[in-house]
Design a protein around this motif. Sequence first.
Motif, PDB file in Angstrom:
ATOM      1  N   ALA A  35       0.864  -1.185   0.000  1.00 56.37           N
ATOM      2  CA  ALA A  35       0.000   0.000   0.000  1.00 56.37           C
ATOM      3  C   ALA A  35       0.898   1.232   0.000  1.00 56.37           C
ATOM      4  N   ARG A  36       0.444   2.263  -0.720  1.00 57.56           N
ATOM      5  CA  ARG A  36       1.165   3.542  -0.801  1.00 57.56           C
ATOM      6  C   ARG A  36       0.151   4.667  -0.774  1.00 57.56           C
ATOM      7  N   GLY A  37       0.562   5.814  -0.233  1.00 63.28           N
ATOM      8  CA  GLY A  37      -0.318   6.973  -0.288  1.00 63.28           C
ATOM      9  C   GLY A  37       0.033   8.007   0.752  1.00 63.28           C
ATOM     10  N   ARG A  38      -0.762   9.065   0.762  1.00 67.38           N
ATOM     11  CA  ARG A  38      -0.566  10.176   1.696  1.00 67.38           C
ATOM     12  C   ARG A  38      -1.826  10.359   2.520  1.00 67.38           C
ATOM     13  N   LEU A  39      -1.644  10.433   3.830  1.00 64.00           N
ATOM     14  CA  LEU A  39      -2.745  10.657   4.756  1.00 64.00           C
ATOM     15  C   LEU A  39      -2.468  11.938   5.527  1.00 64.00           C
ATOM     16  N   THR A  40      -3.458  12.801   5.608  1.00 66.77           N
ATOM     17  CA  THR A  40      -3.321  14.066   6.317  1.00 66.77           C
ATOM     18  C   THR A  40      -4.046  13.986   7.649  1.00 66.77           C
ATOM     19  N   ALA A  41      -3.354  14.403   8.714  1.00 66.57           N
ATOM     20  CA  ALA A  41      -3.964  14.440  10.044  1.00 66.57           C
ATOM     21  C   ALA A  41      -4.886  15.652  10.123  1.00 66.57           C
ATOM     22  N   VAL A  42      -6.148  15.394  10.456  1.00 64.64           N
ATOM     23  CA  VAL A  42      -7.138  16.458  10.638  1.00 64.64           C
ATOM     24  C   VAL A  42      -7.808  16.230  11.986  1.00 64.64           C
ATOM     25  N   THR A  43      -8.578  17.184  12.448  1.00 65.80           N
ATOM     26  CA  THR A  43      -9.258  17.039  13.730  1.00 65.80           C
ATOM     27  C   THR A  43     -10.080  15.746  13.742  1.00 65.80           C
ATOM     28  N   GLY A  44      -9.765  14.858  14.654  1.00 67.58           N
ATOM     29  CA  GLY A  44     -10.528  13.625  14.822  1.00 67.58           C
ATOM     30  C   GLY A  44     -10.076  12.443  13.999  1.00 67.58           C
ATOM     31  N   GLY A  45      -9.162  12.618  13.043  1.00 72.46           N
ATOM     32  CA  GLY A  45      -8.779  11.453  12.246  1.00 72.46           C
ATOM     33  C   GLY A  45      -7.842  11.773  11.097  1.00 72.46           C
ATOM     34  N   LEU A  46      -8.032  11.042   9.994  1.00 72.96           N
ATOM     35  CA  LEU A  46      -7.152  11.137   8.829  1.00 72.96           C
ATOM     36  C   LEU A  46      -7.974  11.280   7.556  1.00 72.96           C
ATOM     37  N   THR A  47      -7.401  11.985   6.569  1.00 72.85           N
ATOM     38  CA  THR A  47      -7.978  12.032   5.229  1.00 72.85           C
ATOM     39  C   THR A  47      -6.887  11.636   4.243  1.00 72.85           C
ATOM     40  N   GLY A  48      -7.288  11.073   3.118  1.00 70.74           N
ATOM     41  CA  GLY A  48      -6.320  10.719   2.087  1.00 70.74           C
ATOM     42  C   GLY A  48      -6.645   9.379   1.463  1.00 70.74           C
ATOM     43  N   ASN A  49      -5.743   8.958   0.577  1.00 71.40           N
ATOM     44  CA  ASN A  49      -5.967   7.733  -0.186  1.00 71.40           C
ATOM     45  C   ASN A  49      -4.751   6.823  -0.128  1.00 71.40           C
ATOM     46  N   LEU A  50      -5.028   5.529  -0.077  1.00 67.50           N
ATOM     47  CA  LEU A  50      -3.989   4.506  -0.202  1.00 67.50           C
ATOM     48  C   LEU A  50      -4.321   3.655  -1.411  1.00 67.50           C
TER      49      LEU A  50
ATOM     50  N   VAL B 261      -3.460   0.035  -3.253  1.00 65.66           N
ATOM     51  CA  VAL B 261      -3.000  -1.295  -2.861  1.00 65.66           C
ATOM     52  C   VAL B 261      -2.762  -2.099  -4.132  1.00 65.66           C
ATOM     53  N   ALA B 262      -1.589  -2.741  -4.221  1.00 67.07           N
ATOM     54  CA  ALA B 262      -1.275  -3.527  -5.412  1.00 67.07           C
ATOM     55  C   ALA B 262      -0.275  -4.626  -5.058  1.00 67.07           C
ATOM     56  N   GLY B 263      -0.287  -5.677  -5.849  1.00 65.68           N
ATOM     57  CA  GLY B 263       0.676  -6.764  -5.693  1.00 65.68           C
ATOM     58  C   GLY B 263       0.156  -7.875  -4.801  1.00 65.68           C
ATOM     59  N   GLY B 264       0.794  -9.021  -4.909  1.00 62.16           N
ATOM     60  CA  GLY B 264       0.441 -10.158  -4.071  1.00 62.16           C
ATOM     61  C   GLY B 264      -0.975 -10.661  -4.273  1.00 62.16           C
ATOM     62  N   GLY B 265      -1.587 -10.314  -5.395  1.00 62.60           N
ATOM     63  CA  GLY B 265      -2.939 -10.780  -5.677  1.00 62.60           C
ATOM     64  C   GLY B 265      -4.033  -9.816  -5.250  1.00 62.60           C
ATOM     65  N   LEU B 266      -3.674  -8.666  -4.659  1.00 66.41           N
ATOM     66  CA  LEU B 266      -4.679  -7.663  -4.285  1.00 66.41           C
ATOM     67  C   LEU B 266      -4.489  -6.400  -5.114  1.00 66.41           C
ATOM     68  N   ASP B 267      -5.598  -5.755  -5.444  1.00 69.54           N
ATOM     69  CA  ASP B 267      -5.559  -4.511  -6.191  1.00 69.54           C
ATOM     70  C   ASP B 267      -6.744  -3.669  -5.747  1.00 69.54           C
ATOM     71  N   GLY B 268      -6.501  -2.394  -5.429  1.00 71.26           N
ATOM     72  CA  GLY B 268      -7.622  -1.550  -5.049  1.00 71.26           C
ATOM     73  C   GLY B 268      -7.181  -0.283  -4.373  1.00 71.26           C
ATOM     74  N   ARG B 269      -8.145   0.317  -3.656  1.00 69.13           N
ATOM     75  CA  ARG B 269      -7.854   1.571  -2.970  1.00 69.13           C
ATOM     76  C   ARG B 269      -8.666   1.668  -1.691  1.00 69.13           C
ATOM     77  N   ILE B 270      -8.121   2.480  -0.791  1.00 65.76           N
ATOM     78  CA  ILE B 270      -8.774   2.806   0.470  1.00 65.76           C
ATOM     79  C   ILE B 270      -8.774   4.323   0.568  1.00 65.76           C
ATOM     80  N   ALA B 271      -9.951   4.920   0.723  1.00 66.01           N
ATOM     81  CA  ALA B 271     -10.076   6.374   0.847  1.00 66.01           C
ATOM     82  C   ALA B 271     -10.551   6.702   2.258  1.00 66.01           C
ATOM     83  N   LEU B 272      -9.791   7.543   2.955  1.00 65.25           N
ATOM     84  CA  LEU B 272     -10.151   7.963   4.305  1.00 65.25           C
ATOM     85  C   LEU B 272     -10.633   9.405   4.277  1.00 65.25           C
ATOM     86  N   ALA B 273     -11.667   9.698   5.056  1.00 61.23           N
ATOM     87  CA  ALA B 273     -12.213  11.051   5.139  1.00 61.23           C
ATOM     88  C   ALA B 273     -12.879  11.218   6.502  1.00 61.23           C
ATOM     89  N   MET B 274     -13.087  12.465   6.878  1.00 61.53           N
ATOM     90  CA  MET B 274     -13.858  12.774   8.077  1.00 61.53           C
ATOM     91  C   MET B 274     -15.226  13.270   7.621  1.00 61.53           C
TER      92      MET B 274
END
Length: 181
Positions: free
Chosen positions: A60-75, A77-90
Amino acid sequence: GGAGLAGVTLQLTPNANGFGFTTSGQSILGPFTAEGNILLPPGGSAVIDIARLSVGGTTARGRLTAVTGGLTGNLTVAGGGLDGRIALAMVRGIQRAEVHMTARNAQFSGPPPIMIGRGTIDAVVLLDPRGTDVQATFSGSGFRRGNLSIARFQGDARLVDGSGLVRASIAGARGRSFALQ
């Protein structure tokens, strides 16, 4: 804990932009390693720049920004048979995670070992302190975790404040026929 983490080590190294980091340990999927930077811009929000978070052959690779109460950003994911994304937001002060993942011959050492021949999951999770909300759909085939072997599965989950309905159909594997719905 819920993430199944153990033996975690973290090394921080000061640099011109904040800190470099390396970490390793054991997760429910197997041993993991990660490296990147924690960026501390003057007058700005802290950013966790994940150059690499690896478990087995999956990264997994990406940038997450610390904001009040949590994180925002995207990861991504690739390789080893998995492919996709994880999006974090408040959302209204609650951490939201949106997951879109596809598996094809994914394998993790665990323990116990985990294998997914084919699968997909699309989910939105709200980590509300009063109770977790989940909306998810999932399907796949060729799932193994330790001695558990499932030929086919599909379903959906709708949980509010940690309770609700999970509908699934599951069919057994070779020589161990069963079907649950």
